[in-house]
Design a protein around this motif. Structure first.
Motif, short mmCIF file in Angstrom:
data_model
loop_
_atom_site.label_atom_id
_atom_site.label_comp_id
_atom_site.label_asym_id
_atom_site.label_seq_id
_atom_site.Cartn_x
_atom_site.Cartn_y
_atom_site.Cartn_z
N PRO A 46 0.81 -1.62 -0.16
CA PRO A 46 -0.41 -0.18 -0.26
C PRO A 46 0.28 0.68 0.25
CG PRO A 46 0.05 -1.41 2.26
CD PRO A 46 0.92 -2.19 1.57
N HIS A 47 2.60 1.43 0.38
CA HIS A 47 3.27 3.11 0.68
C HIS A 47 3.59 2.70 -0.26
CE1 HIS A 47 6.42 0.12 1.22
NE2 HIS A 47 5.32 -0.35 1.91
N GLY A 48 2.70 2.45 -1.68
CA GLY A 48 4.10 3.05 -3.23
C GLY A 48 3.48 2.19 -3.86
N VAL A 49 3.57 2.42 -5.13
CA VAL A 49 3.39 1.56 -6.37
C VAL A 49 4.26 0.25 -6.38
CG1 VAL A 49 2.73 1.60 -8.92
CG2 VAL A 49 3.28 3.77 -8.13
N ARG A 50 4.34 -0.68 -6.34
CA ARG A 50 5.03 -1.79 -6.75
C ARG A 50 4.75 -2.88 -7.83
NH1 ARG A 50 6.37 -7.29 -5.39
NH2 ARG A 50 7.84 -8.08 -5.10
N LEU A 51 5.02 -1.69 -9.27
CA LEU A 51 4.97 -2.81 -10.01
C LEU A 51 5.53 -3.90 -10.70
CD1 LEU A 51 3.36 -2.93 -12.62
CD2 LEU A 51 5.23 -1.07 -13.67
N SER B 225 9.48 -2.60 -9.93
CA SER B 225 9.53 -1.49 -10.78
C SER B 225 10.63 -0.45 -9.89
CB SER B 225 9.42 -0.38 -12.06
OG SER B 225 8.79 -1.76 -12.25
N PRO B 226 11.52 0.36 -10.25
CA PRO B 226 11.08 1.83 -9.53
C PRO B 226 10.12 2.41 -9.15
CG PRO B 226 12.98 1.55 -10.56
CD PRO B 226 11.69 0.90 -11.55
N ALA B 227 9.57 2.63 -7.43
CA ALA B 227 8.98 4.16 -7.26
C ALA B 227 9.16 4.88 -6.19
CB ALA B 227 7.67 4.14 -7.45
N THR B 228 8.38 6.02 -6.32
CA THR B 228 8.38 6.61 -5.10
C THR B 228 8.01 5.47 -3.55
OG1 THR B 228 8.05 8.24 -6.05
CG2 THR B 228 8.22 8.79 -3.06
N VAL B 229 9.28 5.46 -2.77
CA VAL B 229 8.70 4.68 -1.19
C VAL B 229 7.85 5.40 -0.34
CG1 VAL B 229 9.16 2.84 0.32
CG2 VAL B 229 9.92 2.73 -2.06
#
Ligand code: BGC
Length: 736
Positions: free
Chosen positions: A45-50, A61-65
């Motif tokens: 839930p605490h960011g996009v974990r594609l 894929s990298p995203a804002t955590v």
């Protein structure tokens, strides 16, 4: 975009069945011949974990955590929560994700819950408020939320198998209420069912959860999906309200086709679920946007949220804030290798990871010692740390849990830090009195093993990719700390009300503590806690005064003043205490809060609007939340144990909660209820049952039939017994 109903009419039975299960781990089936593409769902839930793969084993894929949910909860900042969720929404759009699998809204019966870090709070009101802001922010960007795991998933131990036994009131007040509030206020597009059973059936095939509560009581109209591999009996799941099984590929479509052929499952039920899947797909396609996320702005939101969630547990002698003229010893491998998120399905790849060492280094002169490797401290590491501490003006020591201690999939063994870390803290404390201990953990930890020797303690949770910079801002006073505990820190695990019952037997976990969890338990029992729910210090001080209540608008207001010499924020917390109630209630319950920013010396009037459940509690025999007439104390404070201003108010309600005693209840039941006491008391007096009568106590316990049988033995006649029964029966009938 398409018309879901018209599309449904064009589908074959096989196509409809296919829609009820995922295409793979992260996609829904599209319908190629109708140009309907597959849509993507990812954790949360605490960011996009594609995921980089279509199976469960891909990396992300990298995203804002962003900070984990426990930290988000500790910010008590719904505006910032909304902003962070909107940022997550933008990143979802950019990465082609239509539904984010979060937020998680489960409760915290015990600090040992392995996934506590993924849940907002021990309190259902705070959880519901943060959840609503999250869902609202995310969906404002055209990305669906998935509130999970519905319900009773408060432990990881045997989560696929265990049956949670939860009485109706507890289920409703603590574990359904966060979902109910999020549904009322923010209408999440989807809900995810849990792995465990609740009072018998598995959550994903429970008519009680999915039909009676979710659809009938809460009026939820969105899509209900299973947790990943949570479906036990596919036919039963769909019969009882589940729309979508996840993940795919489907292996049990034939079972559904057989059930349709045999009549066990009707076409209309198939249509109902297939239509919900089509409606979700349509909603997702309809909301697709071409977004270029502002990655650096999103990183800054992650930093701010982490800074606002840091809880300053103690600050004796004003060790904090630090000044850049001090020579600092920074101790702890976490400063270099941040502990910034938890293990399991929420584990992300950070886009820009900020490290505490670098962030502190840009503000002061520092020396660094790693101090430990994971949970162990070697003699050389300890000596090096102590030597640096001796030389420094002040020490910042980072400690906390590791993935081996706290993660999805298993529960924590205890609430303590690793023994070597405790030893290191004590050794460093002996070398330098200006010690700041920073704890990175997703849940409450015991601090009594070092409490006496550590003057400053900062609980920074698992703060996401901005944790390093956020920590430095708080340490040096650039951000005035304003995080408040979203869960109680008991003195020791043994004080927790589930200590004897968690995690249950092999098959069952009984929620026998009922509604008395967290501060609802500690405050009712007047047990000492290490740090109470809602606690968190600031570098400023605030006063609360002049509480007022507008009964028509159901609005509480209070004046808040910053009497310190720095700008800062206070979280005004409203607890409501019920003077008397038919059924036992906790000493007080959080029913509102507001986070207020004030310049030094500034004062502001703050309004807190009450929702419809503010004075109410769940009454099982009425099947709903109900208010009882009576006196309530509005308690405004800065933690559940630090109430600064109060006001008594009267509440009038038409609802009668008390069940009328009946003719098989006891004499005591009749005497304890004012409605029946007027009938029973004269009879009891006539029979001579004064307190000094040797049979007095025994007679109180008699059910009515026994009382009648006993009358002749009191020196009265059988006719007296019969007329007494008539008197009671007539009186009772008049009341009904
Ligand atoms: C977790 C869910 C998660 C799902 C997909 C499950 O193991 O319980 O929270 O969304 O996996 O990764």
């Amino acid at each position: 975009m398409f018309d879901p109903k018209a599309t449904l009419a064009q589908l074959t039975r096989e196509e409809k069945v296919q829609l009820l299960c995922g295409l793979d781990a992260w996609h829904l089936h599209g319908i190629e011949r109708l140009d309907i593409p597959p849509i993507t769902l990812t954790d949360g839930p605490h960011g996009v974990r594609l995921s980089t793969s279509s199976t469960l084993d891909g990396s992300a894929s990298p995203a804002t955590v962003f900070p984990v949910e426990a930290a988000m909860g500790a910010s008590w900042n719904t505006d910032l929560m909304r902003q962070a969720a909107a940022a997550i929404g933008d990143e979802c759009q950019a990465l082609g994700v239509s539904v984010l699998l979060g937020p998680g809204l489960n409760g915290k019966r015990t600090p040992l819950g392995g996934r506590n870090f993924e849940y907002f709070s021990e309190d259902p009101f705070l959880t519901g408020a943060m959840a609503s802001a999250f869902v609202d922010g995310l969906q404002s960007r055209g990305v669906g939320a998935c509130v999970k795991h519905f319900a009773g998933n408060e432990q990881e131990t045997r989560r696929f198998l265990v049956n949670a036994e939860i009485d109706e009131r507890t289920l409703q007040e603590l574990y359904v209420e966060p979902f109910a509030k999020a549904i009322r206020e923010a209408n999440p597009w989807t809900v995810m069912g849990a792995y465990n059973g609740v009072n018998g059936p598995h959550a994903c095939q429970s008519p009680d959860l999915l039909q009676r509560i979710l659809r009938d009581q809460l009026g939820y109209e969105g899509l209900v999906m299973s947790d990943w591999v949570a479906v036990k009996d596919k036919v039963a799941s769909h019969l009882n309200g589940l729309d979508l099984e996840m993940p795919g590929p489907a292996e049990r479509d034939q079972q559904l086709l057989n059930a349709l052929n045999s009549g066990e499952l009707s076409e209309s039920i198939l249509d109902e679920h297939a239509l919900r899947v089509l409606e979700l797909i349509n909603r997702c396609l309809d909301n697709r946007r071409d977004v270029q996320p502002d990655w650096s702005a999103n990183h800054e939101i992650a930093v701010q949220l982490a800074a606002e969630s840091a809880v300053l547990l103690k600050n004796d002698g004003d060790v904090l804030p630090l000044s850049s003229s001090q020579r600092l010893a920074v101790i702890g491998d976490f400063a270099k290798n941040p502990r910034f998120q938890g293990g399991g399905s929420s584990h992300m790849t950070a886009r820009t990871l900020s490290k505490a060492l670098k962030a502190i280094d840009t503000r002061a002169e520092i020396d660094f010692a790693p101090g430990y490797t994971e949970m162990t401290v070697s003699a050389a590491q300890k000596n090096e740390a102590v030597a640096l501490a001796h030389e420094a003006d002040a020490v910042v020591l980072l400690t906390g849990t590791t993935d081996a201690m706290e993660s999805e999939g298993f529960d924590r063994a205890d609430m303590k830090l690793a023994p070597d870390h405790i030893d290191l803290i004590n050794a460093v404390a002996a070398a330098n009195k200006n010690l700041v201990v920073v704890i990175h953990a997703g849940s409450a930890v015991e601090t009594r093993q070092f409490e006496a020797v550590v003057p400053a303690l900062l609980h920074t949770w698992l703060p996401g990719e901005g944790g390093g910079e956020a920590l430095a801002r708080v340490l040096f006073g650039e951000t005035n700390p304003s995080g408040k505990l979203s869960e109680s820190f008991p003195v020791q695990l043994e004080h927790n009300p589930t200590y004897e019952t968690f995690p249950g037997t092999k098959e069952t976990v009984a929620y026998s503590e009922g509604i008395f969890t967290g501060y609802r338990y500690y405050d009712t029992k007047e047990l000492p806690v290490q740090y109470p729910f809602g606690h968190g210090l600031s570098y400023s001080r605030f006063t609360l005064s002049d509480v007022a209540f507008d009964a028509d608008q159901r609005r509480v207001s209070v004046s808040v003043k910053n009497i310190g010499d720095r700008a800062g924020a206070e979280v005004v917390q409203l607890y409501i205490h019920d003077e008397t109630s038919t059924y036992r209630r906790p000493f007080h319950e959080l029913k509102g809060f507001a986070k207020v920013y004030l310049e030094a010396g500034a004062e502001q009037r703050v309004d807190i609007d009450l929702d419809e459940h503010a004075f109410a509690y769940f009454v099982p025999h009425l099947g709903r939340f109900a208010e009882e007439s009576g006196r309530f104390e509005l308690r405004l404070g800065v933690s559940s144990r630090d109430i600064r201003a109060t006001l008594w108010v009267d509440v009038e309600s038409d609802t009668e909660v008390r069940l009328l005693p009946n003719l098989s209840d006891t004499v005591a039941d009749w005497l304890n209820d004012s409605r029946t006491a007027v009938i029973m008391q004269p009879i009891f007096d006539r029979l001579g049952f004064k307190t000094e009568h040797p049979m007095y106590g025994i007679a109180l316990g008699f059910p009515i039939p026994q009382l009648i049988d006993f009358i002749p033995q009191m020196g009265f006649t059988k006719a007296d017994a019969e007329s007494t029964l008539r008197e009671l029966t007539d009186g009772w009938q008049r009341l009904n």
